[in-house]
Design a protein around this motif. Structure first.
Motif, mmCIF file in Angstrom:
data_model
loop_
_atom_site.group_PDB
_atom_site.id
_atom_site.type_symbol
_atom_site.label_atom_id
_atom_site.label_comp_id
_atom_site.label_asym_id
_atom_site.label_seq_id
_atom_site.Cartn_x
_atom_site.Cartn_y
_atom_site.Cartn_z
ATOM 1 N N GLY A 8 74.829 -24.628 36.606
ATOM 2 C CA GLY A 8 74.192 -24.027 37.685
ATOM 3 C C GLY A 8 74.886 -22.724 38.300
ATOM 4 N N LYS A 9 76.001 -22.933 38.424
ATOM 5 C CA LYS A 9 76.670 -21.707 38.951
ATOM 6 C C LYS A 9 76.793 -20.636 38.176
ATOM 7 C CE LYS A 9 80.985 -22.600 41.711
ATOM 8 N NZ LYS A 9 82.460 -23.156 41.477
ATOM 9 N N TRP A 10 76.798 -21.002 36.654
ATOM 10 C CA TRP A 10 76.857 -19.872 35.766
ATOM 11 C C TRP A 10 75.689 -18.926 35.704
ATOM 12 C CZ3 TRP A 10 80.233 -16.896 33.517
ATOM 13 C CH2 TRP A 10 81.402 -17.300 33.486
ATOM 14 N N ILE A 11 74.389 -19.994 35.781
ATOM 15 C CA ILE A 11 73.029 -19.547 35.749
ATOM 16 C C ILE A 11 72.765 -18.466 36.757
ATOM 17 C CG2 ILE A 11 70.512 -20.114 36.010
ATOM 18 C CD1 ILE A 11 70.995 -22.163 34.294
ATOM 19 N N GLY A 12 73.333 -19.076 37.988
ATOM 20 C CA GLY A 12 73.295 -18.022 39.349
ATOM 21 C C GLY A 12 73.919 -16.935 39.014
ATOM 22 N N ARG A 13 75.048 -16.979 38.408
ATOM 23 C CA ARG A 13 75.764 -15.556 38.373
ATOM 24 C C ARG A 13 75.292 -14.670 37.315
ATOM 25 N NH1 ARG A 13 81.974 -17.883 37.600
ATOM 26 N NH2 ARG A 13 82.402 -18.166 39.791
ATOM 27 N N MET A 14 74.546 -15.214 36.189
ATOM 28 C CA MET A 14 73.810 -14.445 35.282
ATOM 29 C C MET A 14 72.875 -13.846 35.998
ATOM 30 S SD MET A 14 75.304 -14.793 32.316
ATOM 31 C CE MET A 14 74.468 -14.319 31.054
ATOM 32 N N LEU A 16 72.344 -12.993 38.993
ATOM 33 C CA LEU A 16 72.893 -11.893 40.057
ATOM 34 C C LEU A 16 73.126 -10.839 39.149
ATOM 35 C CD1 LEU A 16 73.153 -12.504 43.037
ATOM 36 C CD2 LEU A 16 75.642 -12.550 42.741
ATOM 37 N N LEU A 17 73.921 -10.988 37.854
ATOM 38 C CA LEU A 17 74.014 -9.912 37.209
ATOM 39 C C LEU A 17 73.214 -9.216 36.584
ATOM 40 C CD1 LEU A 17 76.883 -8.662 35.882
ATOM 41 C CD2 LEU A 17 76.258 -9.991 33.761
ATOM 42 N N LEU A 18 71.954 -9.996 36.138
ATOM 43 C CA LEU A 18 70.943 -9.313 35.688
ATOM 44 C C LEU A 18 70.151 -8.430 36.939
ATOM 45 C CD1 LEU A 18 69.437 -9.192 32.878
ATOM 46 C CD2 LEU A 18 67.776 -10.904 33.993
ATOM 47 N N LEU A 19 70.184 -9.097 37.738
ATOM 48 C CA LEU A 19 69.443 -8.431 38.994
ATOM 49 C C LEU A 19 70.325 -7.012 39.279
ATOM 50 C CD1 LEU A 19 68.425 -11.180 41.503
ATOM 51 C CD2 LEU A 19 66.936 -9.666 39.943
ATOM 52 N N SER A 20 71.415 -7.198 39.289
ATOM 53 C CA SER A 20 72.318 -6.007 39.765
ATOM 54 C C SER A 20 72.266 -4.732 38.750
ATOM 55 C CB SER A 20 74.003 -6.136 39.776
ATOM 56 O OG SER A 20 74.085 -7.399 40.485
ATOM 57 N N VAL A 21 72.143 -5.274 37.279
ATOM 58 C CA VAL A 21 72.038 -4.192 36.341
ATOM 59 C C VAL A 21 70.560 -3.496 36.629
ATOM 60 C CG1 VAL A 21 71.387 -3.952 33.724
ATOM 61 C CG2 VAL A 21 73.441 -5.297 34.648
ATOM 62 N N LEU A 22 69.624 -4.325 36.655
ATOM 63 C CA LEU A 22 68.223 -3.818 37.049
ATOM 64 C C LEU A 22 68.178 -2.706 38.270
ATOM 65 C CD1 LEU A 22 65.711 -6.811 36.214
ATOM 66 C CD2 LEU A 22 66.117 -4.696 34.954
ATOM 67 N N LEU A 23 68.992 -3.303 39.359
ATOM 68 C CA LEU A 23 68.893 -2.677 40.242
ATOM 69 C C LEU A 23 69.650 -1.384 40.020
ATOM 70 C CD1 LEU A 23 68.226 -2.395 43.603
ATOM 71 C CD2 LEU A 23 70.635 -3.229 44.129
ATOM 72 N N LEU A 24 70.873 -1.216 39.469
ATOM 73 C CA LEU A 24 71.327 0.031 39.038
ATOM 74 C C LEU A 24 70.714 0.957 38.329
ATOM 75 C CD1 LEU A 24 75.152 -1.130 38.385
ATOM 76 C CD2 LEU A 24 74.249 0.560 40.084
ATOM 77 N N GLY A 25 69.919 0.275 37.234
ATOM 78 C CA GLY A 25 69.257 1.150 36.344
ATOM 79 C C GLY A 25 68.172 1.720 37.255
ATOM 80 N N TYR A 26 67.386 1.124 37.879
ATOM 81 C CA TYR A 26 66.470 1.619 38.817
ATOM 82 C C TYR A 26 66.985 2.784 39.642
ATOM 83 C CZ TYR A 26 62.016 2.774 41.006
ATOM 84 O OH TYR A 26 61.336 3.416 41.745
#
Ligand code: HEC
Ligand code: HEC
Length: 294
Positions: A8-14, A16-26
């Motif tokens: 669960g923790k790992w999924i949460g981290r993934m 979060l990471l994905l969202l950060s990448v998307l946010l940075l991209g945008y």
């Protein structure tokens, strides 16, 4: 239990990471498009004398029609909402008369020249979606006559909504160069205005097809759809269908909207109805040019 917790923790981290990448991209997309939209263009321009005789104005009207200004600004120059899509783009093609909702009373010849040759507003920033890279090729007399006509049109009151906003999809399409929002980026601002009109058929045709290039591309070979929901754009060079057409067939295609192969051109994608204003002579020159492009 603890295994699930770890997963669960790992999924949460993934996530979060994905969202950060998307946010940075945008954020990158957002700021790079902002920078392009806010760029200021400077250039020197020689003043143009605008004629006022009726023959020049009549010729200017023809130019307004064949240079497809009416597609966006309307037959009476009354303006229209060009696009109103929150995700993509919201932009109004303004009322170009001096009626209510139109150009300011002090809008002068040099303002017209700035817009039509450089595609920028009075602060030097690129206009949006106004195809100035196409009008930038106009030679001196044509440009002067086009302006003479526009300035002679009676005032129309049309206080339309003044939209000007770009949505996230519009910004993405701008970054990947799928929609040419900013005309000033496509113009060489150092090139002085052409003094002479093109002389032979092929040259005249080449001069006239600048209004086709937004869709059929600079090499006339067409390609992918100009916007989501549009059909692919056909090749109209010597290698495409018009390469095998006679002049009469080419002219009849523009008069009837039906090609020699029996295909009906859809006016909403290929605005042939406004193109009926081309004279037979102009269409003959266009076909000569198309047949010269391999
Ligand atoms: C594809 C649609 C389209 C075509 C074709 C088009 N325009 Fe425009 N035009 C626009 C839009 C949209 C704007 C507003 C741009 C903005 O506000 O950033 C505009 C702005 C202008 C302005 C600037 C008004 C101002 O506020 O300073 C003038 C002048 C103008 N157009 C004249 C013309 C003429 C003349 C032609 C034909 C040679 C033409 N346009 C063809 C869409 C078009
Ligand atoms: C707004 C985009 C647009 C502009 C501007 C435009 N075209 Fe087209 N053209 C198209 C599309 C899209 C088609 C295919 C139409 C369809 O499938 O209904 C097409 C079809 C054609 C065809 C038929 C080709 C075939 O294979 O049957 C010819 C000829 C043509 N265009 C010539 C021109 C010329 C010449 C100009 C400029 C004077 C021009 N077009 C301007 C988008 C455009």
């Amino acid at each position: 239990m603890s295994v699930f917790k770890t997963i669960g923790k790992w999924i949460g981290r993934m996530v979060l990471l994905l969202l950060s990448v998307l946010l940075l991209g945008y954020l990158f997309i957002y700021f790079s498009t902002e920078k392009r939209m806010n760029k200021t263009y400077r250039f020197s321009e020689t003043p143009l004398t605008i004629p006022s005789d009726s023959q020049s104005i009549e010729r200017g009207k023809h130019l307004y029609e064949i240079r497809s200004c009416a597609d966006c600004h309307g037959a009476k120059l009354e303006g229209s909402v060009f696009m109103n899509d929150v995700m993509l783009l919201q932009i109004t093609a303004p009322n170009l008369t001096k009626g209510k909702g139109g150009l300011p009373p002090d809008y002068a010849a040099e303002d017209w020249v700035r817009v039509l040759r450089h595609g920028v507003d009075k602060n030097g920033k690129s206009l949006w979606m106004m195809p100035a890279h196409e009008s930038a090729v106009l030679h001196k007399d044509d440009l002067a006559q086009l302006i003479a006509y526009c300035q002679s049109v009676p005032a129309v009151d049309n206080q339309q909504e003044k939209l000007k906003a770009i949505g996230p999809i519009g910004r993405v399409l701008m970054v990947i160069d799928r929609v040419a929002v900013l005309p000033a980026e496509r113009i060489d601002h150092e090139i002085p205005i052409a003094v002479n009109a093109p002389a032979n058929k092929v040259e005249i045709g080449k001069y006239l097809v600048s209004t086709c290039q937004g869709c059929h591309m600079a090499d006339m070979k067409g390609g992918s759809p100009v916007a989501p929901g549009f059909p692919p754009v056909p090749d109209i060079s010597a290698k495409g269908a018009p390469g095998g057409w006679t002049t009469a067939e080419f002219i009849s295609t523009f008069r009837s909207g039906k090609t020699p192969e029996g295909k009906f051109l859809r006016n909403e994608f290929m605005p042939w109805k406004n193109m009926q204003h081309f004279t037979d002579e102009e269409l003959t020159s266009i076909l000569s040019y198309l047949k010269s492009v391999n």
